[in-house]
Design a protein around this motif. Structure first.
Motif, PDB file in Angstrom:
ATOM      1  N   ALA A 114       1.003  -1.514  -0.193  1.00 24.81           N
ATOM      2  CA  ALA A 114      -0.542   0.310  -0.219  1.00 24.81           C
ATOM      3  C   ALA A 114       0.847   0.999  -0.187  1.00 24.81           C
ATOM      4  O   ALA A 114       0.429   1.972  -0.755  1.00 24.81           O
ATOM      5  N   GLN A 115       1.671   1.274   0.836  1.00 29.06           N
ATOM      6  CA  GLN A 115       2.944   2.224   0.337  1.00 29.06           C
ATOM      7  C   GLN A 115       3.702   2.720  -0.588  1.00 29.06           C
ATOM      8  O   GLN A 115       3.722   3.385  -1.434  1.00 29.06           O
ATOM      9  N   ASN A 116       3.737   1.953  -1.093  1.00 27.03           N
ATOM     10  CA  ASN A 116       4.526   1.197  -2.801  1.00 27.03           C
ATOM     11  C   ASN A 116       3.262   1.963  -3.281  1.00 27.03           C
ATOM     12  O   ASN A 116       3.936   2.704  -4.756  1.00 27.03           O
ATOM     13  N   ALA A 117       2.107   1.650  -3.687  1.00 25.77           N
ATOM     14  CA  ALA A 117       1.673   2.551  -4.592  1.00 25.77           C
ATOM     15  C   ALA A 117       0.912   4.086  -4.019  1.00 25.77           C
ATOM     16  O   ALA A 117       1.241   4.495  -5.273  1.00 25.77           O
ATOM     17  N   ARG A 118       1.634   3.829  -3.388  1.00 23.65           N
ATOM     18  CA  ARG A 118       0.834   5.962  -2.136  1.00 23.65           C
ATOM     19  C   ARG A 118       2.405   6.098  -3.352  1.00 23.65           C
ATOM     20  O   ARG A 118       2.129   7.521  -4.374  1.00 23.65           O
ATOM     21  N   PHE A 119       3.340   6.423  -3.241  1.00 26.11           N
ATOM     22  CA  PHE A 119       4.676   5.890  -3.935  1.00 26.11           C
ATOM     23  C   PHE A 119       4.637   6.183  -5.016  1.00 26.11           C
ATOM     24  O   PHE A 119       5.038   7.397  -5.954  1.00 26.11           O
ATOM     25  N   VAL A 120       3.878   5.107  -6.157  1.00 24.90           N
ATOM     26  CA  VAL A 120       3.935   5.858  -7.412  1.00 24.90           C
ATOM     27  C   VAL A 120       2.949   6.148  -7.831  1.00 24.90           C
ATOM     28  O   VAL A 120       3.500   6.573  -8.591  1.00 24.90           O
ATOM     29  N   ARG A 121       1.868   6.541  -6.773  1.00 25.95           N
ATOM     30  CA  ARG A 121       0.660   7.499  -6.737  1.00 25.95           C
ATOM     31  C   ARG A 121       1.394   8.688  -7.041  1.00 25.95           C
ATOM     32  O   ARG A 121       0.783   9.897  -7.758  1.00 25.95           O
ATOM     33  N   TYR A 122       1.856   9.414  -6.095  1.00 22.26           N
ATOM     34  CA  TYR A 122       2.086  10.411  -5.820  1.00 22.26           C
ATOM     35  C   TYR A 122       3.599  10.732  -6.881  1.00 22.26           C
ATOM     36  O   TYR A 122       3.667  11.937  -7.759  1.00 22.26           O
ATOM     37  N   VAL A 123       4.703   9.862  -7.191  1.00 17.69           N
ATOM     38  CA  VAL A 123       5.581  10.521  -7.905  1.00 17.69           C
ATOM     39  C   VAL A 123       4.566  10.570  -9.834  1.00 17.69           C
ATOM     40  O   VAL A 123       5.449  11.414 -10.750  1.00 17.69           O
ATOM     41  N   ASN A 124       4.194   9.622 -10.024  1.00 15.35           N
ATOM     42  CA  ASN A 124       3.169  10.423 -10.823  1.00 15.35           C
ATOM     43  C   ASN A 124       2.187  11.212 -11.636  1.00 15.35           C
ATOM     44  O   ASN A 124       2.366  11.813 -12.206  1.00 15.35           O
ATOM     45  N   ALA A 125       1.785  11.708  -9.817  1.00 14.69           N
ATOM     46  CA  ALA A 125       1.484  13.063  -9.519  1.00 14.69           C
ATOM     47  C   ALA A 125       2.006  14.001  -9.797  1.00 14.69           C
ATOM     48  O   ALA A 125       1.778  15.485  -9.404  1.00 14.69           O
ATOM     49  N   ASN A 126       3.137  13.897  -9.517  1.00 17.62           N
ATOM     50  CA  ASN A 126       4.979  14.930  -9.429  1.00 17.62           C
ATOM     51  C   ASN A 126       4.214  15.635  -7.887  1.00 17.62           C
ATOM     52  O   ASN A 126       4.319  16.689  -8.221  1.00 17.62           O
ATOM     53  N   GLN A 127       4.398  14.734  -7.390  1.00 18.44           N
ATOM     54  CA  GLN A 127       3.337  15.557  -5.815  1.00 18.44           C
ATOM     55  C   GLN A 127       4.547  15.313  -4.563  1.00 18.44           C
ATOM     56  O   GLN A 127       4.773  14.306  -4.098  1.00 18.44           O
ATOM     57  N   ALA A 128       5.985  15.893  -5.045  1.00 23.25           N
ATOM     58  CA  ALA A 128       6.925  15.534  -4.267  1.00 23.25           C
ATOM     59  C   ALA A 128       6.987  15.939  -2.490  1.00 23.25           C
ATOM     60  O   ALA A 128       7.186  15.678  -1.916  1.00 23.25           O
ATOM     61  N   ASP A 129       5.999  16.501  -2.394  1.00 17.26           N
ATOM     62  CA  ASP A 129       5.846  17.320  -1.233  1.00 17.26           C
ATOM     63  C   ASP A 129       4.824  15.579   0.051  1.00 17.26           C
ATOM     64  O   ASP A 129       5.716  15.049   0.924  1.00 17.26           O
ATOM     65  N   SER A 130       4.078  15.035  -0.886  1.00 20.67           N
ATOM     66  CA  SER A 130       3.774  13.680  -0.293  1.00 20.67           C
ATOM     67  C   SER A 130       5.028  12.789  -0.730  1.00 20.67           C
ATOM     68  O   SER A 130       4.509  11.943   0.853  1.00 20.67           O
ATOM     69  N   LEU A 131       5.207  12.715  -1.443  1.00 23.43           N
ATOM     70  CA  LEU A 131       6.725  11.580  -1.326  1.00 23.43           C
ATOM     71  C   LEU A 131       7.074  11.711  -0.424  1.00 23.43           C
ATOM     72  O   LEU A 131       7.408  10.412   0.451  1.00 23.43           O
TER      73      LEU A 131
END
Lengths: 174, 174
Positions: free
Chosen positions: A46-63
């Motif tokens: 689940a954490q990895n899925a969040r990681f991928v979602r934030y990368v693909n949305a260019n959300q460095a803050d959330s990453l």
């Protein structure tokens, strides 16, 4: 209580304590770690899925918030970066417009609050103007740490499976 | 044995077992892991000293024996390599004549038979003919596993702190 009754109670308690204080055998350790790994797998996915979602949305803050305050990234061709501010800046500089990442877990080993995950990754960058599309692929090794019940990227390293394609000469970009 | 005597014995044993089966508190886990990390540090430093000695002597055979049979190296710009034969071949291809390596441990976390070590490395390659000397530097993340009482490199990843210097054009080598 009679002396005999006390003696019996103490004897039973002693046997019980001896059984539980004995160190795990290597087989018991392996079996407990397997159970802990199975149980960590879903949360880490689940954490990895969040990681991928934030990368693909260019959300460095959330990453950066997936890392503990003293988290470290070990990025290719750059010195290590420690702490959320540095991690955020590093990721922000890595994002490519339209880039799409995937992550796959290859091996996972958990023991209590510590886990080590080996993985593979891909990052597909679409063509832009005269710059051709790039398909990057590589591998990762992550030291996960469970902080207040949450698995976090404590130390996160990656590299590539092949040398990065040469950047096009500036003239070719226009 | 009387019913009362049994009841007492069972009650005492239950209290003893409950005390010992209670999971460690996070503080107890952190304290035990710190002690295990301190105790692993010397043995892992000795393995790293062997690693450096074998690299500097170009002994790929000996290097491969620091890995378990299913050990994995995650080398920059190459796919992962699994098993001692592959690891030996990869290292043999990496050695530079007269190259001198150093390894430094930056952070170590041990928990039972598992440890994670973050480090830095340097590799100095002397000038040869018209090829100038190269000073490479980078970082590493190692998943150590204690196998039959011996710490081994189970998963070993590294990358560089800067892009590798461009290889000289073939004409420049002569």
């Amino acid at each position: 209580m009679s002396l005999i009754r006390w003696t019996t109670a103490v004897a039973v308690a002693t046997v019980a304590l001896a059984a539980c204080q004995k160190a795990e055998t290597p087989e018991q350790t392996a079996s407990r770690m397997q159970a802990e790994t199975d149980s960590a797998r879903t949360a880490i996915a689940a954490q990895n899925a969040r990681f991928v979602r934030y990368v693909n949305a260019n959300q460095a803050d959330s990453l950066a918030l997936l890392y503990p305050a003293d988290g470290v990234i070990l990025q290719p061709d750059m010195p290590a970066a420690t702490g959320r501010d540095s991690i955020k800046a590093r990721y922000a500089a890595l994002f490519a417009p339209g880039g799409v990442m995937t992550l796959t877990t290859v091996a996972l080993t958990a023991n209590g609050p510590v886990a080590i995950e080996r993985g593979t990754w891909t990052y597909m960058i679409p063509a832009q103007g005269k710059t051709p599309a790039m398909h990057l692929a590589g591998k990762s090794l992550v030291h996960w740490h469970k902080v207040n019940g949450q698995w976090m990227f404590a130390e996160d390293m990656w590299n590539n499976d092949a040398p990065a394609p040469a950047a096009p000469a500036p003239a070719a970009r226009h």
